[in-house]
Scaffold this motif. Structure first.
Motif, PDB file in Angstrom:
ATOM      1  N   VAL A  32      91.619 -90.146  44.998  1.00  0.00           N
ATOM      2  CA  VAL A  32      91.029 -89.144  44.109  1.00  0.00           C
ATOM      3  C   VAL A  32      91.170 -89.524  42.645  1.00  0.00           C
ATOM      4  CG1 VAL A  32      91.233 -87.222  45.732  1.00  0.00           C
ATOM      5  CG2 VAL A  32      93.154 -87.775  44.219  1.00  0.00           C
ATOM      6  N   LYS A  43      91.708 -85.181  38.432  1.00  0.00           N
ATOM      7  CA  LYS A  43      91.947 -84.762  39.807  1.00  0.00           C
ATOM      8  C   LYS A  43      91.913 -83.247  39.952  1.00  0.00           C
ATOM      9  CE  LYS A  43      95.783 -87.167  40.333  1.00  0.00           C
ATOM     10  NZ  LYS A  43      96.983 -87.749  41.004  1.00  0.00           N
ATOM     11  N   TYR A  47      90.001 -80.869  43.002  1.00  0.00           N
ATOM     12  CA  TYR A  47      90.582 -79.824  43.838  1.00  0.00           C
ATOM     13  C   TYR A  47      89.974 -78.456  43.521  1.00  0.00           C
ATOM     14  CZ  TYR A  47      93.891 -83.456  45.056  1.00  0.00           C
ATOM     15  OH  TYR A  47      94.444 -84.620  45.503  1.00  0.00           O
ATOM     16  N   HIS A  48      89.571 -78.272  42.265  1.00  0.00           N
ATOM     17  CA  HIS A  48      88.951 -77.004  41.874  1.00  0.00           C
ATOM     18  C   HIS A  48      87.599 -76.821  42.566  1.00  0.00           C
ATOM     19  CE1 HIS A  48      87.419 -73.702  39.461  1.00  0.00           C
ATOM     20  NE2 HIS A  48      86.380 -74.441  39.118  1.00  0.00           N
ATOM     21  N   GLY A  51      88.450 -78.473  46.853  1.00  0.00           N
ATOM     22  CA  GLY A  51      89.621 -78.063  47.614  1.00  0.00           C
ATOM     23  C   GLY A  51      90.525 -79.194  48.062  1.00  0.00           C
ATOM     24  N   SER A  52      89.960 -80.311  48.499  1.00  0.00           N
ATOM     25  CA  SER A  52      90.749 -81.428  49.012  1.00  0.00           C
ATOM     26  C   SER A  52      89.865 -82.662  49.069  1.00  0.00           C
ATOM     27  CB  SER A  52      91.287 -81.117  50.418  1.00  0.00           C
ATOM     28  OG  SER A  52      90.199 -80.998  51.332  1.00  0.00           O
ATOM     29  N   LYS A  53      90.471 -83.797  49.396  1.00  0.00           N
ATOM     30  CA  LYS A  53      89.686 -85.018  49.548  1.00  0.00           C
ATOM     31  C   LYS A  53      88.727 -84.891  50.725  1.00  0.00           C
ATOM     32  CE  LYS A  53      91.601 -88.922  50.967  1.00  0.00           C
ATOM     33  NZ  LYS A  53      92.320 -90.225  51.007  1.00  0.00           N
ATOM     34  N   ASP A  54      89.194 -84.277  51.815  1.00  0.00           N
ATOM     35  CA  ASP A  54      88.310 -84.055  52.959  1.00  0.00           C
ATOM     36  C   ASP A  54      87.153 -83.137  52.595  1.00  0.00           C
ATOM     37  OD1 ASP A  54      89.591 -85.707  54.726  1.00  0.00           O
ATOM     38  OD2 ASP A  54      90.817 -84.135  55.631  1.00  0.00           O
ATOM     39  N   GLY A  55      87.450 -82.109  51.807  1.00  0.00           N
ATOM     40  CA  GLY A  55      86.399 -81.206  51.363  1.00  0.00           C
ATOM     41  C   GLY A  55      85.385 -81.920  50.489  1.00  0.00           C
TER      42      GLY A  55
END
Length: 203
Positions: A32, A43, A47-48, A51-55
């Protein structure tokens, strides 16, 4: 007043940077911090928004599917040319096959199906079935079989191993496209498949 536009621009930059990162090294290998740096962001913004790397990967993949649908609408009455246009889209967007490969390798059956892909497949199958009922497309193969043939034929060159790509590069883009179109046309005009064991010798 400019905040919404700035937010949209930041999100768009993150999606492009993430697309390139995921295409190059996959989900597990993606970082990320590299994505944020390439997007001239940070970063916290990733996340904002995601939500996540998968998201973030899910958002990239969804965007890719929507872009492909917008770029190449199915024409079930002319599947060979549809395959040709899909081939053209993959040639312009080399990251598509790479992302699809990483998705198969790292997500597989353990991940919930992506809604955009499920909807896309359902719409294409319905279009082919409608064309078959109207007599515009051969019914020698089922709609599922024809869709699979089109998808894989259109990705024939873009999904090849580098060693084989070195050989096919000599053919040139026009010839590669023509092979895709002609292959799907030949299959669409073929008769039904032989029954199991039809080619075996009696006795």
């Amino acid at each position: 007043m400019t905040m919404p536009r700035d937010a949209d621009a930041t999100r768009a930059r993150l999606l492009v940077a993430a697309r390139d990162e995921f295409a190059a090294v996959g989900i597990a290998g993606a970082r990320v911090d590299r994505i944020a740096s390439a997007a001239v962001s940070n970063k916290a913004q990733i996340y904002h928004y995601f939500g996540s790397k998968d998201g973030l990967f899910d958002a990239v993949f969804d965007a890719m599917v929507v872009e492909t649908l917008d770029d190449v609408a199915i024409d079930a009455a002319d599947l060979p040319e549809y395959a040709g246009r899909l081939h053209d889209s993959y040639a312009r967007r080399p990251w598509v096959q790479r992302l699809a490969t990483w998705y198969r390798l790292e997500r597989g059956d353990a991940h919930a199906p992506i809604d955009a892909v499920v909807r896309s497949n359902a719409g294409k199958l319905q279009a082919i079935e409608d064309a078959q009922r109207a007599g515009l497309v051969s019914s020698a193969f089922s709609a599922v079989e024809l869709l699979g043939i089109v998808i894989h034929a259109s990705a024939l060159w873009s999904g090849a191993m580098p060693e084989y790509t070195e050989l096919t590069d000599r053919l040139g883009p026009a010839r590669r496209r023509a092979v895709v179109v002609a292959s799907v046309a030949a299959i669409c005009s073929a008769g039904s498949l032989p029954t199991a064991g039809a080619g075996r010798r009696a006795g």
